[in-house]
Design an enzyme around this catalytic site. Structure first.
Site, PDB file in Angstrom:
ATOM      1  N   HIS A   1       0.834  -1.215   0.000  1.00  0.00           N
ATOM      2  CA  HIS A   1       0.000   0.000   0.000  1.00  0.00           C
ATOM      3  C   HIS A   1       0.854   1.245   0.000  1.00  0.00           C
ATOM      4  CE1 HIS A   1       0.542  -1.220   4.229  1.00  0.00           C
ATOM      5  NE2 HIS A   1       0.526   0.067   4.534  1.00  0.00           N
TER       6      HIS A   1
ATOM      7  N   HIS B   1       0.588   5.311   1.013  1.00  0.00           N
ATOM      8  CA  HIS B   1      -0.188   6.318   1.743  1.00  0.00           C
ATOM      9  C   HIS B   1      -0.151   7.622   0.937  1.00  0.00           C
ATOM     10  CE1 HIS B   1      -0.232   4.328   5.846  1.00  0.00           C
ATOM     11  NE2 HIS B   1       0.767   3.669   5.298  1.00  0.00           N
TER      12      HIS B   1
HETATM   13  P1  AMP Z   1       1.273   0.688   7.501  1.00  0.00           P
HETATM   14  O1  AMP Z   1       1.792   1.073   8.855  1.00  0.00           O
HETATM   15  O2  AMP Z   1       1.989   1.398   6.385  1.00  0.00           O
HETATM   16  O3  AMP Z   1       1.204  -0.810   7.310  1.00  0.00           O
HETATM   17  O4  AMP Z   1      -0.188   1.278   7.424  1.00  0.00           O
HETATM   18  C1  AMP Z   1      -1.348   0.537   7.585  1.00  0.00           C
HETATM   19  C2  AMP Z   1      -2.450   1.538   7.659  1.00  0.00           C
HETATM   20  O5  AMP Z   1      -3.665   0.842   7.528  1.00  0.00           O
HETATM   21  C3  AMP Z   1      -2.516   2.311   8.981  1.00  0.00           C
HETATM   22  O6  AMP Z   1      -2.324   3.708   8.718  1.00  0.00           O
HETATM   23  C4  AMP Z   1      -3.905   2.012   9.512  1.00  0.00           C
HETATM   24  O7  AMP Z   1      -4.527   3.127  10.112  1.00  0.00           O
HETATM   25  C5  AMP Z   1      -4.625   1.554   8.272  1.00  0.00           C
HETATM   26  N1  AMP Z   1      -5.738   0.625   8.487  1.00  0.00           N
HETATM   27  C6  AMP Z   1      -5.734  -0.482   9.259  1.00  0.00           C
HETATM   28  N2  AMP Z   1      -6.928  -1.108   9.186  1.00  0.00           N
HETATM   29  C7  AMP Z   1      -7.691  -0.371   8.335  1.00  0.00           C
HETATM   30  C8  AMP Z   1      -9.025  -0.479   7.850  1.00  0.00           C
HETATM   31  N3  AMP Z   1      -9.835  -1.494   8.208  1.00  0.00           N
HETATM   32  N4  AMP Z   1      -9.486   0.472   7.012  1.00  0.00           N
HETATM   33  C9  AMP Z   1      -8.691   1.489   6.637  1.00  0.00           C
HETATM   34  N5  AMP Z   1      -7.418   1.660   7.055  1.00  0.00           N
HETATM   35  C10 AMP Z   1      -6.926   0.736   7.890  1.00  0.00           C
END
Ligand code: AMP
Length: 139
Positions: free
Chosen positions: A100, A102
């Site tokens: 992903h 951001h």
């Molecule tokens: P990372 O630390 O780059 O793996 O980011 C994962 C991101 O996913 C975090 O910023 C979380 O807030 C986000 N996240 C986790 N669960 C969900 C969800 N169900 N819907 C939307 N965002 C999510």
């Protein structure tokens, strides 16, 4: 698709999300812990645990969508810029093991914080609808 992957379940619609864009290869939705209004995650539909484990083609397609869609997000929200982020691996802060990117919109005169907020579902739904008017006008 990986059956135990949170983001694969979001793509499949088994877990709800606030969608802001979708095409054949890419899905984008609001982060539930946004650091700014409109903070979104752009993910390939093909499962891979991170950007480099997935194919080069998937990585290029993902960046291509950010190239096209981020300006529309900015226009919809009145943002003046955005931060683009990747947390690659546990030591970099990766928490979800499905590739992903951001996209964090930024606004003139507002502090550039990376502190997460916990907005209500209603607030997120409103922001997503505002973005979709520009990114998915025919949906
Ligand atoms: P990372 O630390 O780059 O793996 O980011 C994962 C991101 O996913 C975090 O910023 C979380 O807030 C986000 N996240 C986790 N669960 C969900 C969800 N169900 N819907 C939307 N965002 C999510």
């Amino acid at each position: 698709m990986s059956t135990d992957c949170l983001f694969c379940k979001i793509i499949a619609g088994d877990i709800p999300s606030h969608k802001i864009y979708e095409d054949e290869h890419v899905y984008a939705f609001l982060d539930i812990g946004p650091v700014s209004k409109g903070h979104a995650l752009f993910i390939p539909k093909e499962h891979a645990i991170d950007l480099c484990e997935g194919s080069r083609e998937a990585a290029c397609a993902l960046m291509g969508v950010v190239h096209d869609v981020a300006p529309k997000m900015m226009e919809a929200l009145g943002a003046s810029g955005f931060n683009l982020g990747v947390n690659h691996g546990v030591d970099a802060g990766q928490e979800v093991f499905h590739t992903h990117l951001h996209v964090m919109p930024r606004y003139a005169g507002q502090a550039r914080t990376f502190e997460k907020r916990q907005p209500s579902q209603e607030e997120l739904a409103g922001v997503a609808a505002q973005i979709r008017e520009k990114t998915m006008p025919d949906a």
